[in-house]
Every structure is written in structure tokens, then in C-alpha cells.
Design a protein around this motif. Structure first.
Motif, PDB file in Angstrom:
ATOM      1  N   ARG A  76      22.466  84.104  77.046  1.00 37.24           N
ATOM      2  CA  ARG A  76      21.728  83.893  78.295  1.00 37.24           C
ATOM      3  C   ARG A  76      21.467  82.394  78.523  1.00 37.24           C
ATOM      4  NH1 ARG A  76      18.096  87.122  77.015  1.00 37.24           N
ATOM      5  NH2 ARG A  76      16.579  85.671  76.183  1.00 37.24           N
ATOM      6  N   GLU A  77      21.102  81.691  77.455  1.00 36.61           N
ATOM      7  CA  GLU A  77      20.826  80.262  77.559  1.00 36.61           C
ATOM      8  C   GLU A  77      22.083  79.478  77.952  1.00 36.61           C
ATOM      9  OE1 GLU A  77      19.301  76.533  74.778  1.00 36.61           O
ATOM     10  OE2 GLU A  77      19.076  78.577  74.037  1.00 36.61           O
ATOM     11  N   VAL A  78      23.209  79.786  77.316  1.00 35.80           N
ATOM     12  CA  VAL A  78      24.455  79.074  77.618  1.00 35.80           C
ATOM     13  C   VAL A  78      24.907  79.390  79.035  1.00 35.80           C
ATOM     14  CG1 VAL A  78      26.888  78.809  76.971  1.00 35.80           C
ATOM     15  CG2 VAL A  78      25.127  78.888  75.196  1.00 35.80           C
TER      16      VAL A  78
ATOM     17  N   LYS B  57      29.190  75.743  71.639  1.00 41.54           N
ATOM     18  CA  LYS B  57      30.631  75.579  71.854  1.00 41.54           C
ATOM     19  C   LYS B  57      31.386  76.870  71.548  1.00 41.54           C
ATOM     20  CE  LYS B  57      31.516  73.437  67.369  1.00 41.54           C
ATOM     21  NZ  LYS B  57      31.809  72.180  66.695  1.00 41.54           N
ATOM     22  N   GLU B  58      30.869  77.702  70.664  1.00 41.51           N
ATOM     23  CA  GLU B  58      31.511  78.972  70.373  1.00 41.51           C
ATOM     24  C   GLU B  58      31.217  80.008  71.455  1.00 41.51           C
ATOM     25  OE1 GLU B  58      31.203  76.648  66.682  1.00 41.51           O
ATOM     26  OE2 GLU B  58      29.679  77.253  68.120  1.00 41.51           O
ATOM     27  N   MET B  59      30.073  79.887  72.118  1.00 42.23           N
ATOM     28  CA  MET B  59      29.680  80.861  73.130  1.00 42.23           C
ATOM     29  C   MET B  59      30.421  80.634  74.448  1.00 42.23           C
ATOM     30  SD  MET B  59      28.064  83.580  73.829  1.00 42.23           S
ATOM     31  CE  MET B  59      27.131  83.804  72.350  1.00 42.23           C
ATOM     32  N   VAL B  60      30.789  79.394  74.758  1.00 40.62           N
ATOM     33  CA  VAL B  60      31.462  79.103  76.034  1.00 40.62           C
ATOM     34  C   VAL B  60      32.718  79.933  76.215  1.00 40.62           C
ATOM     35  CG1 VAL B  60      32.649  77.308  77.360  1.00 40.62           C
ATOM     36  CG2 VAL B  60      30.426  76.826  76.350  1.00 40.62           C
TER      37      VAL B  60
ATOM     38  N   LEU C 251      21.608  84.590  68.517  1.00 39.30           N
ATOM     39  CA  LEU C 251      22.075  85.597  69.464  1.00 39.30           C
ATOM     40  C   LEU C 251      20.930  86.515  69.890  1.00 39.30           C
ATOM     41  CD1 LEU C 251      25.529  86.427  67.860  1.00 39.30           C
ATOM     42  CD2 LEU C 251      25.146  85.357  70.099  1.00 39.30           C
ATOM     43  N   GLU C 252      20.127  86.947  68.923  1.00 38.49           N
ATOM     44  CA  GLU C 252      18.975  87.803  69.231  1.00 38.49           C
ATOM     45  C   GLU C 252      17.971  87.102  70.134  1.00 38.49           C
ATOM     46  OE1 GLU C 252      17.467  88.841  65.369  1.00 38.49           O
ATOM     47  OE2 GLU C 252      19.244  90.038  64.896  1.00 38.49           O
TER      48      GLU C 252
END
Length: 188
Positions: A156-158, A179-182, A150-151
């Protein structure tokens, strides 16, 4: 990242590399990857055929979305009770794949898996893996890794991948963290 990838494709490509290295009298060293991918390569596992031009998988995925996992799991239980008993209704990918194999080949994925397990290992391999005496230590390391991701800009990447057209269901987006960030990004 937008390219779908499978364990079957990995095994085919990696086996060619391993065979090339062995043919030159060298020792191949495999590092990283998922346990499924590495184990499938080392064991010589085979995979039920998949016809990329067939609309069957898409039709089954649409049915899963429309009818729900339990309905398709119940259907699977009629042809492959052993497989259905191992799966959770939320496991769309495996339910769809098991039905796809049955409907395409007339054989259950359970039958296929039992036959492929009986194949002698492809390679005589030494396997080194991480092992934690206490599961809590593993979870602590995972938590630290997620914090670092996350840091380092995971969100931003996703977002950039999604904005560039990478489908949220493709293989690369199923990696831990992605998959958790989506759903975080989409507000789901």
C-alpha cells in the motif's frame, strides 16, 4: 521521497553536522544508514564531480536501455578494464557512473577510487556493527523483517508513493523492500 540523494550529498551534509558537534566539544554518534554512506563519511572519501545540468547521465541511461548492459560494459572495458571486470552487465547504475566519470573527466573511476583510498581517514572512529556467526541467522531475520513490512502495508505504501508521482528509479525507491515491490505492483 521523490528527491534523489547520493552518498556524496550525505557526506557533505553529515560532515557539517559532525564538525559542528565536535566544535562544541561533544562526541557525535552516527547510527543507521548504509555501510557505504557511513564508511565514506568516516574515511573522508571524495567523489568524482557530477554536473546535474549535464544530459550525459540521461544519454548513457538511454543507451543502456537501448543497447543493453553488455554493450556499455564492453565500452567501459576499453577505458577502465579494472572497473569493467568488477561489474555485472545488469549493474546499470555503476556502469553508467563509471562511463560518466570517464567521459566527463578523462580519468577512470578506478583511478579516482585508488586516489581517494589513499587519503587518511577523516575521523578516528569506533565502529560497532552487527555480525552473525551463521549467515542463515541473518537471512532468517531479514525474512522476518520482510514479513513484518508486508503485514504493515508495504504494498500500500509503495503504491501510494508511485501514485503520488515518486519515480520508481529515485533513491528512496531503491531501499530494500521498495525496489522489490515495484515489479510486483507493475506486473513486471
Amino acid at each position: 521521497p521523490e528527491e534523489d540523494f547520493s552518498v556524496s550529498r550525505y557526506v557533505s551534509m553529515a560532515a557539517a553536522c559532525v564538525e559542528d558537534i565536535l566544535s562544541r566539544g561533544k562526541l557525535p554518534i552516527l547510527a543507521g544508514g548504509t555501510g557505504l554512506y557511513i564508511d565514506s563519511l568516516l574515511s573522508g572519501r571524495t567523489f568524482a564531480a557530477f554536473d546535474e545540468t549535464s544530459p550525459l547521465r540521461t544519454l548513457l541511461e538511454e543507451r543502456y536501455a537501448r543497447e543493453g548492459g553488455q554493450a556499455l560494459l564492453d565500452e567501459l572495458a576499453r577505458s577502465d578494464p579494472a572497473s569493467a571486470a568488477r561489474l555485472h552487465p545488469n549493474d546499470a547504475k555503476r556502469i553508467v557512473r563509471a562511463l560518466e566519470v570517464w567521459l566527463t573527466t578523462g580519468r577512470t573511476i578506478t583511478q579516482h577510487n585508488e586516489e581517494t583510498k589513499a587519503i587518511p581517514p577523516r575521523y578516528d572512529a569506533l565502529t560497532l556493527t552487527l555480525d552473525f556467526r551463521r549467515r542463515e541467522d541473518m537471512w532468517e531475520r531479514i525474512d522476518r523483517r520482510v514479513d513484518r513490512m508486508l503485514e504493515a502495508g508495504l504494498e500500500r505504501e509503495v503504491r501510494a508513493l508511485l501514485d503520488s508521482g515518486v519515480p520508481e528509479r529515485c533513491t528512496a525507491m531503491q531501499a530494500i523492500g521498495y525496489k522489490e515491490m515495484v515489479p510486483v505492483i507493475s506486473g513486471a
